[in-house]
Enzyme design. Structure first.
Site, PDB file in Angstrom:
ATOM      1  N   SER A 283       1.515  -9.756  -1.253  1.00  0.00           N
ATOM      2  CA  SER A 283       1.153  -8.177  -1.345  1.00  0.00           C
ATOM      3  C   SER A 283       1.741  -7.866   0.428  1.00  0.00           C
ATOM      4  CB  SER A 283       0.034  -8.029  -1.628  1.00  0.00           C
ATOM      5  OG  SER A 283      -0.888  -8.671  -0.799  1.00  0.00           O
TER       6      SER A 283
ATOM      7  N   LYS B 127       0.812  -1.154  -0.054  1.00  0.00           N
ATOM      8  CA  LYS B 127       0.232   0.090  -0.162  1.00  0.00           C
ATOM      9  C   LYS B 127       0.855   1.309  -0.084  1.00  0.00           C
ATOM     10  CE  LYS B 127      -4.293  -1.700  -0.121  1.00  0.00           C
ATOM     11  NZ  LYS B 127      -5.173  -1.277  -1.165  1.00  0.00           N
TER      12      LYS B 127
ATOM     13  N   GLU C 133      -9.366   5.958   3.439  1.00  0.00           N
ATOM     14  CA  GLU C 133     -10.350   5.105   3.857  1.00  0.00           C
ATOM     15  C   GLU C 133      -9.441   3.768   4.493  1.00  0.00           C
ATOM     16  OE1 GLU C 133     -10.102   5.612   0.696  1.00  0.00           O
ATOM     17  OE2 GLU C 133      -9.245   3.549   0.065  1.00  0.00           O
TER      18      GLU C 133
END
Lengths: 392, 259
Positions: A375, A89, A111
């Site tokens: 990830s 991220k 968010e």
């Protein structure tokens, strides 16, 4: 040559800008700002320097020997779990936060579902001296307590969202309402390849560093491209990030959605496998809906996949047949979680565990070369997994 | 016959601006709604009916809550069409517009939606998450049903021209940066927005978002051509006190008259 989205923000019939009028000018300004930095070498120098020195890029492409032996094909893991903050991220957060500063914004909002995007946003806000507010569903706050604390420690304000499903979907609703109210000083840092144009494009571009590195690394190690690239798909940012640089290669791409308790139970988050199309959070995409067009409350053991839609570019790649989308149930993901921990000493995020678990049930032929996007790391999910496997 | 245009003409000839009350379909219950709307129709020149949706991103807490309760009551677009069909059996004079998020239309199918809308005499739709850039999604199918575009205090002059050009009944002017819900003041930017539209067009302008009192409405007489009051009515409806609702509507309506 693949060159999407078009100027209206569409990937085929998906995407667009379905937002309240008040947000249109800010979106046009964002698009304009992004187009200006796109060819600004100083911007990309800053971005790449932070990715290298702060995030720890390039992340390794690791040959998972024992896992490969068990599966009968070669598995390489793209180690996004080794990024600072523990997931991919942050690649996007660094890029967008630098863009926010270029646009003169002093506050960022975001968010978060599993909390990884919230943590990454709070981290970057602290790094760059921006005020930060994170919206998170109450349900997600309960299942991801550690990440809530991390965000607060990093100086962010975390606002619990108690409406509807109390998960990621509602957190985005609340973030959009905040943005429409505070557009003068606030930048909305969307964490996935969803939302109105230009977000799906911007997030893809900042995440495509994953695929660029992986492509170069596999050529160095194997002197050829892989047969498969596999990644989990919630909104779809880690998967588009690794897929995008391979789109024009002869490489099979597989996206693995959250199958929850199984598609027949309706308790899942496999939007593409569910085949309905709709409009939510600013874009047209595959979207899970109830009768009359209300949005379905989804379910997945992994908060990061628990979203009823999937990015418009994925929706398009599905329709043209470039990417195959399948799903892994909670059980398969938990199997992936355990296998990777025990065979390789790597505890994956539950999201990534869907891609790993999928390898055990897939029809990937022996002797293939497969890259899996790992990830994120699994520390945040330890409590959930302990509950799920009835650990005493 | 164009009931919306007639409503503006009539209000003007009565020396008033248009009063457009809003209520949420299926709130506080399906039965109560039918009663409330009949009261509201006595005061409104046009009525706006909100169709409940699971993710009302343009709405503040009051309408979010009402929408949520309405969904729990089993309200949906299909039932709203049914209500209007029955309503038109005894009231063919008042213009009715639906406020609904685009996914609800998309789910039915845009062509099918407008076909039904026309058949049962719906006058217009307000789609809060459909900006002018996406107008091609609905324009070819609207077939006599008015699509009411929103303009906001953030809208540039350049885009305002496009909005005005596409508008066929009135422009819904969003008076604030933010979501629906009562506010104390009318922003200067909101008033400027109306003036900016007046400079380029004769299309009626209606101000909404944030209005709640007779004083606010009175200050708009002579500036806007109409006012929408939503959240504050929904809040009063919650009390299930018809006489309180009637007093409030009377008060607002009287404030629409020119002195």
């Amino acid at each position: 040559m693949y060159n999407l989205p078009d100027e209206r923000g569409y990937f085929g019939e998906y995407g667009g800008r379905f937002v309240p009028e008040t947000l249109m000018e800010p979106l046009l300004q964002l698009e304009d700002a992004y187009n200006r930095i796109k060819n600004d070498e100083f911007f990309w120098q800053d971005y790449n320097r932070l990715l290298q020195d702060y995030v720890g890029r390039p992340t390794p492409l690791y040959y998972a020997g024992r896992l490969s032996e068990k599966l009968g094909f070669k598995v390489y893991l793209k180690r996004e779990d080794l990024c600072h903050t523990g997931a991919h991220k942050i690649n996007n957060c660094i890029g967008q936060a630098l863009l926010a500063i270029k646009m003169g914004k002093s506050r960022i909002i975001a968010e978060t579902g599993a909390g990884q995007h919230g943590v990454a946003t709070a981290t970057v806000a602290s790094l760059l001296g921006l005020r930060c507010t994170i919206y998170m569903g109450e349900e997600d706050m309960a299942r991801q307590k550690m990440n809530v604390f991390r965000m607060k420690l990093l100086g962010a304000e975390v606002i619990p969202v108690s409406s509807g499903s109390k998960t990621l979907k509602e957190a985005i609703n609340s973030a959009l309402r905040d943005w429409v109210t505070n557009i003068d000083d606030t930048y909305y840092l969307i964490g996935s390849v969803i939302g109105p144009h230009p977000y799906p494009m911007i997030v893809r571009d900042f995440q495509s560093v994953i695929g660029k590195e992986a492509r170069k690394q596999i050529l160095e190690k194997e002197e050829r491209l892989p047969d498969y690239v596999v990644a989990c798909v919630g909104g779809g940012s880690n998967s588009i990030g690794i897929f995008y640089p391979f789109l024009e290669d002869d490489v099979k791409l597989i996206g693995v959605e959250g199958g929850g308790l199984g598609l027949e139970t309706k308790k899942h988050a496999a939007s593409i496998s569910n085949s309905q199309i709709g409009i939510l959070h600013g874009c047209k995409m595959y979207l899970m809906q109830e009768e009359y067009g209300n949005i379905m409350n989804t379910y997945s053991v992994s908060a990061g996949l628990d979203y009823p839609g999937v990015g418009p570019e994925h929706s398009y790649l599905k329709d043209i047949g470039r990417v195959r989308y399948d799903y892994a149930t909670d059980d398969i993901a938990l199997k992936g979680f355990k296998e990777l921990s025990q065979l390789e000493g790597i505890i994956p995020a539950l999201e990534s565990a869907h891609a790993v678990g999928y390898l055990f049930v897939s029809d990937i032929p022996k002797d293939s070369i497969v890259i899996v996007n790992l990830s994120g790391r699994g520390d945040k999910d330890i409590d959930i997994v302990m509950r799920e496997i009835n650990y005493e | 016959m164009n009931r919306i245009a007639d409503a503006f003409t009539k209000a003007k000839s009565d020396n008033r601006i248009c009063f457009i009350p809003f209520c949420e379909f299926g709130y506080p219950s399906l039965e109560e709604f039918s009663k409330i709307i009949d009261i509201i129709c006595k005061y409104g020149d046009i009525v706006e009916v909100g169709i409940p949706f699971s993710d009302p991103i343009a709405d503040g807490p009051i309408i979010q809550k009402a929408s949520n309760i309405a969904l729990k009551n089993g309200a949906n677009l299909s039932k709203a069409f049914e209500w209007l069909y029955n309503f038109r059996k005894y009231n063919t004079s008042i213009p009715v517009v639906f406020m609904l998020y685009y996914n609800l239309i998309h789910y039915v199918g845009v062509r099918e939606f407008f076909k039904i809308a026309k058949d049962i005499d719906l006058d217009g739709v307000i789609i809060p998450d459909l900006p002018i850039e996406e107008s091609d999604n609905v324009y070819p199918y609207k077939d006599g049903v008015s699509v009411i575009w929103l303009a906001s205090v953030t809208t540039s002059d350049k885009r305002l021209e496009k909005i005005v050009e596409k508008s066929d009944s009135f422009v819904y002017c969003v008076s604030v940066k933010g979501v629906t819900g009562p506010r104390e003041e009318i922003s200067k930017d909101g008033l400027d927005l109306i003036r900016r539209i007046k400079r380029i067009s004769n299309i009626p302008t209606v101000l909404g978002f944030g209005l709640k009192s007779k004083d606010q409405i009175r200050s708009l007489v002579g500036i806007a051509d109409g006012v929408i009051v939503g959240s504050e009515i929904v809040r009063i409806v919650e009390d299930l006190d018809d006489s309180k609702l009637v007093r409030f509507l009377e008060e607002l309506k009287s404030a629409t008259s020119m002195l």
